[in-house]
Design a protein around this motif. Structure first.
Motif, PDB file in Angstrom:
ATOM      1  N   ASP A   1       0.560  -1.172   0.035  1.00 32.08           N
ATOM      2  CA  ASP A   1      -0.332  -0.356  -0.367  1.00 32.08           C
ATOM      3  C   ASP A   1       0.910   1.138  -0.272  1.00 32.08           C
ATOM      4  O   ASP A   1       1.521   1.655   0.751  1.00 32.08           O
ATOM      5  CB  ASP A   1      -0.793  -0.078   1.179  1.00 32.08           C
ATOM      6  CG  ASP A   1      -1.766   1.233   1.126  1.00 32.08           C
ATOM      7  OD1 ASP A   1      -1.690   1.875  -0.021  1.00 32.08           O
ATOM      8  OD2 ASP A   1      -2.963   0.691   1.793  1.00 32.08           O
ATOM      9  N   LEU A   2       1.413   2.142  -1.053  1.00 29.88           N
ATOM     10  CA  LEU A   2       2.237   2.514  -1.259  1.00 29.88           C
ATOM     11  C   LEU A   2       1.704   4.357  -0.697  1.00 29.88           C
ATOM     12  O   LEU A   2       2.083   5.255  -1.127  1.00 29.88           O
ATOM     13  CB  LEU A   2       2.449   2.784  -3.184  1.00 29.88           C
ATOM     14  CG  LEU A   2       3.430   1.678  -3.300  1.00 29.88           C
ATOM     15  CD1 LEU A   2       3.295   2.028  -4.848  1.00 29.88           C
ATOM     16  CD2 LEU A   2       4.349   1.604  -2.398  1.00 29.88           C
ATOM     17  N   ARG A   3       0.148   3.893   0.235  1.00 31.10           N
ATOM     18  CA  ARG A   3       0.129   5.739  -0.120  1.00 31.10           C
ATOM     19  C   ARG A   3       0.725   5.926   1.554  1.00 31.10           C
ATOM     20  O   ARG A   3       1.000   6.604   2.114  1.00 31.10           O
ATOM     21  CB  ARG A   3      -1.874   5.183   0.702  1.00 31.10           C
ATOM     22  CG  ARG A   3      -2.631   4.894  -0.698  1.00 31.10           C
ATOM     23  CD  ARG A   3      -3.885   4.483  -0.106  1.00 31.10           C
ATOM     24  NE  ARG A   3      -4.456   3.902   0.387  1.00 31.10           N
ATOM     25  CZ  ARG A   3      -5.465   3.868   1.148  1.00 31.10           C
ATOM     26  NH1 ARG A   3      -6.290   4.344   1.489  1.00 31.10           N
ATOM     27  NH2 ARG A   3      -5.208   3.066   2.202  1.00 31.10           N
ATOM     28  N   HIS A   4       0.937   4.519   1.529  1.00 38.09           N
ATOM     29  CA  HIS A   4       2.141   4.757   3.524  1.00 38.09           C
ATOM     30  C   HIS A   4       3.187   4.537   3.234  1.00 38.09           C
ATOM     31  O   HIS A   4       3.932   4.187   3.307  1.00 38.09           O
ATOM     32  CB  HIS A   4       1.115   3.437   4.838  1.00 38.09           C
ATOM     33  CG  HIS A   4      -0.213   3.640   4.845  1.00 38.09           C
ATOM     34  ND1 HIS A   4      -0.194   4.421   6.201  1.00 38.09           N
ATOM     35  CD2 HIS A   4      -0.948   3.125   4.603  1.00 38.09           C
ATOM     36  CE1 HIS A   4      -1.465   3.796   6.153  1.00 38.09           C
ATOM     37  NE2 HIS A   4      -1.718   3.030   5.039  1.00 38.09           N
ATOM     38  N   ASP A   5       3.533   6.106   4.163  1.00 40.48           N
ATOM     39  CA  ASP A   5       4.929   6.590   4.075  1.00 40.48           C
ATOM     40  C   ASP A   5       5.656   5.729   5.029  1.00 40.48           C
ATOM     41  O   ASP A   5       6.502   6.032   5.766  1.00 40.48           O
ATOM     42  CB  ASP A   5       5.501   8.138   3.643  1.00 40.48           C
ATOM     43  CG  ASP A   5       5.084   7.787   4.970  1.00 40.48           C
ATOM     44  OD1 ASP A   5       4.235   8.093   6.044  1.00 40.48           O
ATOM     45  OD2 ASP A   5       5.697   9.585   4.422  1.00 40.48           O
ATOM     46  N   MET A   6       5.158   5.213   6.085  1.00 40.62           N
ATOM     47  CA  MET A   6       5.976   4.309   7.725  1.00 40.62           C
ATOM     48  C   MET A   6       4.859   3.622   7.743  1.00 40.62           C
ATOM     49  O   MET A   6       3.345   3.431   7.480  1.00 40.62           O
ATOM     50  CB  MET A   6       5.520   5.815   8.261  1.00 40.62           C
ATOM     51  CG  MET A   6       4.117   6.192   9.362  1.00 40.62           C
ATOM     52  SD  MET A   6       4.839   7.039  10.670  1.00 40.62           S
ATOM     53  CE  MET A   6       3.483   7.091  11.713  1.00 40.62           C
TER      54      MET A   6
ATOM     55  N   TYR B   1       9.048   0.802  14.389  1.00 37.44           N
ATOM     56  CA  TYR B   1       8.938   2.004  13.337  1.00 37.44           C
ATOM     57  C   TYR B   1       9.972   1.913  12.116  1.00 37.44           C
ATOM     58  O   TYR B   1      10.821   1.726  12.615  1.00 37.44           O
ATOM     59  CB  TYR B   1       8.794   3.373  14.055  1.00 37.44           C
ATOM     60  CG  TYR B   1       9.314   4.470  13.420  1.00 37.44           C
ATOM     61  CD1 TYR B   1       8.212   4.967  12.607  1.00 37.44           C
ATOM     62  CD2 TYR B   1      10.712   4.715  12.469  1.00 37.44           C
ATOM     63  CE1 TYR B   1       8.487   6.070  11.404  1.00 37.44           C
ATOM     64  CE2 TYR B   1      10.838   6.016  11.249  1.00 37.44           C
ATOM     65  CZ  TYR B   1       9.588   6.613  11.174  1.00 37.44           C
ATOM     66  OH  TYR B   1       9.375   7.091   9.931  1.00 37.44           O
ATOM     67  N   LYS B   2       9.469   2.033  11.017  1.00 34.15           N
ATOM     68  CA  LYS B   2      10.076   2.733   9.598  1.00 34.15           C
ATOM     69  C   LYS B   2       9.433   3.214   9.023  1.00 34.15           C
ATOM     70  O   LYS B   2       8.480   2.814   8.537  1.00 34.15           O
ATOM     71  CB  LYS B   2      10.205   1.196   9.230  1.00 34.15           C
ATOM     72  CG  LYS B   2       9.588   0.429   8.927  1.00 34.15           C
ATOM     73  CD  LYS B   2      10.277  -1.116   8.274  1.00 34.15           C
ATOM     74  CE  LYS B   2       9.589  -2.381   7.962  1.00 34.15           C
ATOM     75  NZ  LYS B   2      10.196  -2.965   7.574  1.00 34.15           N
ATOM     76  N   ASP B   3      10.239   4.020   8.403  1.00 36.40           N
ATOM     77  CA  ASP B   3      10.291   4.711   7.270  1.00 36.40           C
ATOM     78  C   ASP B   3      10.136   3.953   5.750  1.00 36.40           C
ATOM     79  O   ASP B   3      11.054   3.191   5.415  1.00 36.40           O
ATOM     80  CB  ASP B   3      11.149   6.331   6.203  1.00 36.40           C
ATOM     81  CG  ASP B   3      12.366   6.597   6.774  1.00 36.40           C
ATOM     82  OD1 ASP B   3      13.150   5.326   7.587  1.00 36.40           O
ATOM     83  OD2 ASP B   3      12.888   6.775   6.372  1.00 36.40           O
TER      84      ASP B   3
END
Length: 275
Positions: free
Chosen positions: A186-191, A263-265
């Motif tokens: 899901d490329l909408r999410h950046d994290m 957490y990761k970007d």
């Protein structure tokens, strides 16, 4: 997966008789903030939060976090915020370790309890309150959202980790699994903020070295974690920061499960210039 016992700090102050030496480490490649550091004297107050204090674990800083901030929030009975986020470009993930409260996002109310997970998109109005008789303690991860032309912004969502089936890592027979709250495609999410699970004896069997920056908060258990060139013992309540490309591995020797909130970007080109 059985119910979990999440660790959250309660503050306090060590006695004058305690030795000064501890496990805190701060290097150019990683940092370890052990649970024993999270005392009353290192808490912060935040604007527009009532009856609330927090432990700030990561913030953008030269030689430290570049992409995110991470807090442990402690909201006492009667506390909360009607204006929690000062930056309209910042998204959030909340994960509850202890207590109960009420989250209102864009006019819709959601009950919070241990294991509750909420994703709040940038620019979304939200409030949080504690009407119970005990404090609520939760993680608050913040990241400025990196919009991409032609890709929609993700919507808010709410669930409990116990309703998500962990995905076993290939070839591990469940010894190493990930509780994913967002699809990797899901490329909408950046994290991504997920939970990584190890059964006793589970390992990361190679030295991971990758572009993603990490924040790891240990929810449960203990393990030895390889950070750059060092093996470090960590346990429930510890926080680790790993800069991009810091080599890492893990051995969870038991006796119980080892689990951490990660957490990761993700899903964006690396920046080539800063303005």
């Amino acid at each position: 997966m059985t119910d979990s016992n999440y660790f959250a700090p309660h503050g306090g102050l060590p006695p004058q008789t305690q030795l000064l030496s501890g496990r805190a480490v701060f290097t150019e490649a990683y940092a370890v903030i052990p649970k024993g550091v999270m005392q009353d004297i290192v808490t912060s107050e935040l604007p527009f939060w009532e009856k609330t204090r927090c432990w700030i674990l990561a913030r953008p800083l030269s030689g430290f976090s570049e992409t995110f901030t991470e807090y442990i929030m402690e909201v006492s009975p009667g506390g909360g915020s009607k204006n929690p986020e000062p930056d309209a470009e910042v998204q959030a993930v909340l994960f509850v370790m202890e207590g109960r409260g009420t989250l209102n996002v864009a006019g819709k109310t959601h009950a919070l309890e241990p294991g509750s997970y909420a994703y709040i998109p940038a620019g979304t109005a939200w409030t949080i309150s504690n009407e119970s008789k005990a404090p609520i303690r939760f993680m608050w991860v913040r990241k400025a959202y990196e919009a991409v032309q032609g890709i929609d912004k993700p919507e808010a969502f709410f669930l409990n980790e116990h309703d998500v089936v962990p995905g076993s890592m290939p070839g591990t027979k469940g010894a190493w699994s990930t509780t994913r709250f967002v699809s990797p495609t899901d490329l909408r999410h950046d994290m991504h903020v997920n939970i990584v699970n190890f059964e006793p004896g589970g390992v990361i069997p190679f030295m991971e070295t990758h572009v993603m920056e990490h924040g790891l908060y240990v929810l449960e258990g203990k393990a030895v974690y390889r950070l750059n060139s060092d093996w470090v013992e960590v346990e429930a309540g510890d926080f680790m920061w790993l800069r991009a490309f810091c080599p890492q591995a893990c051995y969870a020797g038991g006796p119980g499960r080892f689990r951490y909130l990660l957490y990761k970007d993700v899903n964006r080109h690396p920046k080539l210039r800063y303005r």
